[in-house]
Write a protein that holds these residues in place. Structure first.
Motif, PDB file in Angstrom:
ATOM      1  N   GLY A 179      21.622  -7.195  -6.375  1.00 36.98           N
ATOM      2  CA  GLY A 179      22.285  -7.180  -7.655  1.00 36.98           C
ATOM      3  C   GLY A 179      23.629  -7.571  -7.610  1.00 36.98           C
ATOM      4  N   THR A 180      24.367  -7.619  -8.482  1.00 35.01           N
ATOM      5  CA  THR A 180      25.735  -8.190  -8.603  1.00 35.01           C
ATOM      6  C   THR A 180      26.348  -7.565  -9.720  1.00 35.01           C
ATOM      7  N   TYR A 181      27.646  -7.595  -9.597  1.00 38.54           N
ATOM      8  CA  TYR A 181      28.601  -7.161 -10.899  1.00 38.54           C
ATOM      9  C   TYR A 181      28.051  -7.856 -12.287  1.00 38.54           C
ATOM     10  N   GLY A 182      27.888  -6.822 -13.264  1.00 36.08           N
ATOM     11  CA  GLY A 182      27.300  -7.328 -14.534  1.00 36.08           C
ATOM     12  C   GLY A 182      25.903  -7.287 -14.490  1.00 36.08           C
ATOM     13  N   THR A 183      24.873  -6.810 -13.356  1.00 35.43           N
ATOM     14  CA  THR A 183      23.320  -6.597 -13.555  1.00 35.43           C
ATOM     15  C   THR A 183      23.278  -5.158 -13.171  1.00 35.43           C
TER      16      THR A 183
ATOM     17  N   ALA B 128      35.166  -3.408  -6.568  1.00 37.69           N
ATOM     18  CA  ALA B 128      33.730  -3.172  -6.569  1.00 37.69           C
ATOM     19  C   ALA B 128      32.821  -3.294  -5.591  1.00 37.69           C
ATOM     20  N   ASP B 129      32.900  -4.284  -4.779  1.00 36.63           N
ATOM     21  CA  ASP B 129      32.009  -4.494  -3.662  1.00 36.63           C
ATOM     22  C   ASP B 129      32.512  -3.362  -2.551  1.00 36.63           C
ATOM     23  N   TYR B 130      31.622  -2.734  -2.274  1.00 31.79           N
ATOM     24  CA  TYR B 130      31.679  -1.901  -0.920  1.00 31.79           C
ATOM     25  C   TYR B 130      31.225  -2.571   0.337  1.00 31.79           C
ATOM     26  N   CYS B 131      31.868  -2.153   1.333  1.00 35.78           N
ATOM     27  CA  CYS B 131      31.506  -2.694   2.741  1.00 35.78           C
ATOM     28  C   CYS B 131      30.088  -2.179   3.281  1.00 35.78           C
ATOM     29  N   ILE B 132      29.674  -2.811   4.325  1.00 38.98           N
ATOM     30  CA  ILE B 132      28.465  -2.326   5.020  1.00 38.98           C
ATOM     31  C   ILE B 132      28.638  -0.935   5.591  1.00 38.98           C
ATOM     32  N   PHE B 133      29.784  -0.869   6.188  1.00 42.28           N
ATOM     33  CA  PHE B 133      30.091   0.497   6.867  1.00 42.28           C
ATOM     34  C   PHE B 133      29.753   1.475   6.028  1.00 42.28           C
ATOM     35  N   THR B 134      30.433   1.515   4.684  1.00 40.48           N
ATOM     36  CA  THR B 134      30.061   2.705   3.636  1.00 40.48           C
ATOM     37  C   THR B 134      28.756   2.517   3.170  1.00 40.48           C
ATOM     38  N   ALA B 135      28.211   1.459   3.024  1.00 36.24           N
ATOM     39  CA  ALA B 135      27.053   1.337   2.397  1.00 36.24           C
ATOM     40  C   ALA B 135      25.914   2.093   2.806  1.00 36.24           C
ATOM     41  N   GLU B 136      25.847   1.943   4.292  1.00 36.89           N
ATOM     42  CA  GLU B 136      25.036   2.554   4.960  1.00 36.89           C
ATOM     43  C   GLU B 136      25.053   3.925   5.010  1.00 36.89           C
ATOM     44  N   VAL B 137      26.068   4.626   4.728  1.00 37.70           N
ATOM     45  CA  VAL B 137      26.330   5.887   4.600  1.00 37.70           C
ATOM     46  C   VAL B 137      25.452   6.532   3.252  1.00 37.70           C
ATOM     47  N   ALA B 138      25.841   5.834   2.141  1.00 34.84           N
ATOM     48  CA  ALA B 138      25.161   6.230   0.819  1.00 34.84           C
ATOM     49  C   ALA B 138      23.643   6.165   0.975  1.00 34.84           C
ATOM     50  N   SER B 139      23.019   5.171   1.732  1.00 37.29           N
ATOM     51  CA  SER B 139      21.604   5.174   1.668  1.00 37.29           C
ATOM     52  C   SER B 139      21.132   6.215   2.623  1.00 37.29           C
ATOM     53  N   THR B 140      21.766   6.577   3.842  1.00 34.10           N
ATOM     54  CA  THR B 140      21.293   7.512   4.716  1.00 34.10           C
ATOM     55  C   THR B 140      21.393   8.763   4.358  1.00 34.10           C
ATOM     56  N   THR B 141      22.508   9.050   3.530  1.00 39.20           N
ATOM     57  CA  THR B 141      22.868  10.482   2.974  1.00 39.20           C
ATOM     58  C   THR B 141      21.513  10.863   1.926  1.00 39.20           C
ATOM     59  N   ASN B 142      20.886   9.922   1.390  1.00 46.23           N
ATOM     60  CA  ASN B 142      19.919  10.330   0.577  1.00 46.23           C
ATOM     61  C   ASN B 142      18.521  10.459   1.596  1.00 46.23           C
TER      62      ASN B 142
ATOM     63  N   SER C 273      21.424   1.226  -4.122  1.00 41.74           N
ATOM     64  CA  SER C 273      21.604   1.139  -5.494  1.00 41.74           C
ATOM     65  C   SER C 273      22.396   1.981  -6.467  1.00 41.74           C
ATOM     66  N   MET C 274      22.211   3.184  -6.217  1.00 44.38           N
ATOM     67  CA  MET C 274      22.966   4.174  -6.877  1.00 44.38           C
ATOM     68  C   MET C 274      24.750   4.075  -6.377  1.00 44.38           C
ATOM     69  N   HIS C 275      24.867   3.630  -5.121  1.00 42.34           N
ATOM     70  CA  HIS C 275      26.250   3.263  -4.484  1.00 42.34           C
ATOM     71  C   HIS C 275      26.780   2.208  -5.533  1.00 42.34           C
ATOM     72  N   SER C 276      26.094   1.240  -5.556  1.00 42.90           N
ATOM     73  CA  SER C 276      26.384  -0.157  -6.531  1.00 42.90           C
ATOM     74  C   SER C 276      26.583   0.437  -7.983  1.00 42.90           C
ATOM     75  N   TRP C 277      25.661   1.326  -8.585  1.00 41.25           N
ATOM     76  CA  TRP C 277      25.656   1.774  -9.980  1.00 41.25           C
ATOM     77  C   TRP C 277      27.055   2.533 -10.002  1.00 41.25           C
ATOM     78  N   TYR C 278      27.314   3.373  -9.354  1.00 40.54           N
ATOM     79  CA  TYR C 278      28.555   4.015  -9.365  1.00 40.54           C
ATOM     80  C   TYR C 278      29.716   3.253  -9.407  1.00 40.54           C
ATOM     81  N   SER C 279      29.965   2.480  -8.361  1.00 40.57           N
ATOM     82  CA  SER C 279      30.950   1.598  -7.962  1.00 40.57           C
ATOM     83  C   SER C 279      31.175   0.677  -9.032  1.00 40.57           C
ATOM     84  N   ARG C 280      30.267  -0.122  -9.644  1.00 37.95           N
ATOM     85  CA  ARG C 280      30.428  -1.100 -10.506  1.00 37.95           C
ATOM     86  C   ARG C 280      30.705  -0.327 -11.992  1.00 37.95           C
ATOM     87  N   LYS C 281      30.325   0.918 -12.201  1.00 39.05           N
ATOM     88  CA  LYS C 281      30.480   1.484 -13.362  1.00 39.05           C
ATOM     89  C   LYS C 281      32.111   2.096 -13.351  1.00 39.05           C
TER      90      LYS C 281
END
Length: 611
Positions: free
Chosen positions: A378-382, A422-436, A407-415
């Motif tokens: 996805g991207t900003y605005g979607t 708004a764009d987070y880096c991969i280092f933190t992205a994998e934290v959000a997915s794996t916490t789930n 996806s929820m990391h993106s949703w919260y960030s873009r909101k």
């Protein structure tokens, strides 16, 4: 009615043949029309962006006039970039639906070229900003009207030594499309052109193979099926050894070229500097794991014992050590499981994931020509999108949970963040997915007393840590070595890479397993290697996620609020600092050591239950 739906879902997930894209019901396909209603709309927007690129050049030489002038340019650049981002993700996601449909490849190629044109059109910006006196630039970064750009401007100052002249930056920008050739060739070869030999399933029926199906059959309780799936998976890679070796070499040369151009000591330094991650974090991860391989050797011994085999082979690594008590999981049930075990993240989080899954975020089942793997995009605005190849097993449920974290990391960030941060880096992205993932499995284990089910889930946790921490660290060790060889003129031939892959697998898994010959080609099927030094972040992310999930489950509200606040921060600070705010310090070895401890303790319980 529900039983009919589930029956249809199970067939779509693991039928005897792959359906055509058009045969997959609409409710299981993502809604790309939320980005562009029609191809004509896409073409119209494409033409408009292309025609407006000269507007960007009009600001050349004016950016230092005043903070207001700089803001005016940033707003124009962001407007065009947001629209270009929509076109880019639409065209590429459309092409992933059926890689054999050539009509979808054209727009993807064209928008990639347009992105390069856009990069070229703004290539003067960074050199021009950095040509300002440093004190004046600091004043701009502190100007109220540029508040949302303050962190990116400070980042420019930090990385000033690696920014080239305007003419050199233009050359690098124009080389971007060419630099993607190796990755694009690898993707088309492995997703569109490769054919995997059919195998016989558990009932002796002949079934068509794709990469996803072969991986799914590696979990078969029947060893002959696992062996056949293993052979089917690696046969085309072995046949294409030299071609894939050439694409891999192209990636190595490209990484070396850009690192040298930007005056970094290595591609590793360049990759980590993008997020201000010390190379010591990478090196200490590899060292911490390679100094603690004894638990993995114990696990291999337990796996051989529980499977009752004289020799443990690589095709025996993914099968559950006890019969799957969850059988085949229909998509409807997968969703309900996700909602139940992510409940600790709170009502708003839960409501949004339900709305997303039912509202066209996900593309669920395999179909002919569909790209392999899974991702969140996805991207900003979607809204976010989740790409899957769901095949009815618990591993795929965990994949859904993982991608929903992204996806929820993106949703919260873009909101909560402006486009600039708004764009987070991969280092933190994998934290959000794996916490789930960690929360999901912890919730399922907490409700499980049955010995067989508990054994299965403990095995699942061991596998999560093996594949996400140990295995990805082995990948990281491989990457570090091959890029070093490329820099020093070492052996990066396909045969050299096969031997290195063998030696690493032997090191990580020990003498208690047979390294089958086909596995030596496994390096050839890892798409993330075409984004150098990406995979180590799975291991660091899992380590941070384990700490965060434990805090959420033990502390409740305060830890949950810290975590959700972290999700809203996007890329507004360096990842090490963002994680400190959430409660985890990744500049220390403690999170990695804690995961190793959890692996050992889980293994202790499993060994006891298996007696």
């Amino acid at each position: 009615m529900k039983s009919d739906i589930k029956k249809k879902e199970l067939e779509l997930g693991r039928g005897s043949s792959l359906p055509e894209r058009s045969a997959v019901p609409a409710e299981y396909r993502w809604k790309l029309e939320d980005i562009c209603a029609t191809r004509e709309d896409w073409e119209k927007s494409f033409a408009e962006i292309k025609s407006r690129l000269p507007e960007l050049a009009a600001y050349r030489g004016t950016l230092a006039q005043s903070p207001e002038k700089m803001l005016e340019f940033f707003k124009l650049r962001d407007e065009l970039s947001i629209e270009l981002g929509k076109l880019y993700v639409y065209a590429n996601m459309k092409s992933h639906e059926d890689t054999g449909d050539s009509s979808n490849q054209g727009p993807a190629n064209r928008v990639s070229a347009l992105a390069v044109e856009f990069s070229a059109a703004v290539s003067y910006v960074t050199p021009e900003i950095l040509s300002m006196p440093e004190e004046r630039l600091r004043e701009f970064a502190a100007a109220p009207c540029l508040a949302e750009y303050a962190f990116p401007l400070r980042e420019l100052l930090r990385r000033k030594a690696h920014v080239l002249s305007e003419a050199e930056e233009l050359i690098l920008a124009r080389s971007g499309d060419m630099a993607q050739t190796a990755d694009n060739a690898f993707s088309m070869l492995t997703n569109a052109d490769m054919e995997f030999p059919p195998i016989r399933d558990e009932e002796g029926k002949k079934v068509e193979m794709s990469e996803e199906r072969a991986v799914a059959y590696l979990r078969s309780p029947k060893r002959s099926v696992r062996r056949a799936a293993f052979a089917s998976l690696y046969e085309p890679y072995s046949k294409m050894k030299n071609t894939i070796g050439a694409t891999f070499d192209g990636m190595l040369k490209s990484a070396k070229f850009y690192a040298e151009c930007r005056r970094y000591g290595s591609p590793l330094e360049e990759a980590l500097d993008a997020d201000n991650i010390p190379v010591s974090v990478y090196d200490s991860l590899v060292s911490a794991i390679e100094d603690n391989l004894a638990p993995m050797y114990r696990y291999m011994k337990l796996r051989r014992k529980m499977l009752g085999v004289k020799e443990l082979h690589m095709y025996d690594l993914y099968v559950p050590l006890v019969e799957d008590p969850y059988k085949e999981i229909a998509w409807s049930d997968a969703k309900e499981m996700m909602y139940r075990y992510l409940a600790p993240l709170g009502g708003q989080y839960l409501e949004q994931i339900k709305a997303g899954v039912e509202g066209g975020w996900a593309d669920v089942f395999p179909n002919k020509g569909k790209r392999s793997g899974a991702y969140s995009w996805g991207t900003y605005g979607t809204h976010p999108y989740i790409f899957m190849n769901y095949t009815n097993n618990l591993n795929d449920v965990l994949t859904l949970v993982h991608e929903m974290g992204h996806s929820m990391h993106s949703w919260y960030s873009r909101k909560n963040q402006p486009y600039a941060t708004a764009d987070y880096c991969i280092f933190t992205a994998e934290v959000a997915s794996t916490t789930n993932e960690v929360l999901f499995l912890s919730g399922l284990l907490a409700e499980t007393d049955d010995r067989k089910k508990r054994l299965y889930l403990l095995n699942r946790r061991l596998e999560n840590i093996r594949t996400t921490v140990y295995r990805q660290t082995m990948f990281a060790s491989f990457e570090r070595e091959v890029h070093k060889r490329a820099a020093e003129g070492g052996d990066t031939t396909p045969d050299g890479l096969k031997q290195l892959w063998y030696e690493l697998n032997r090191k990580y898994y020990g003498e208690g397993i047979t390294i089958d010959e086909p596995l030596k080609m496994e390096w050839a099927r890892i798409p993330h290697f075409y984004t150098p030094f990406y995979v180590y972040q799975y291991a660091t992310g899992y380590s941070a996620a384990t700490a965060l999930a434990s805090a959420i489950l033990e502390q409740g509200g305060p830890a949950t609020r810290r975590y959700l606040s972290f999700l809203t921060k996007g890329g507004s600070d360096y990842p090490i600092e963002l994680l400190k705010g959430a409660g985890v310090d990744m500049s220390t070895p403690q999170p990695v050591e804690a995961v190793i401890k959890q692996f050992s303790e889980t293994l202790d319980e499993m060994e006891e239950l298996a007696k």
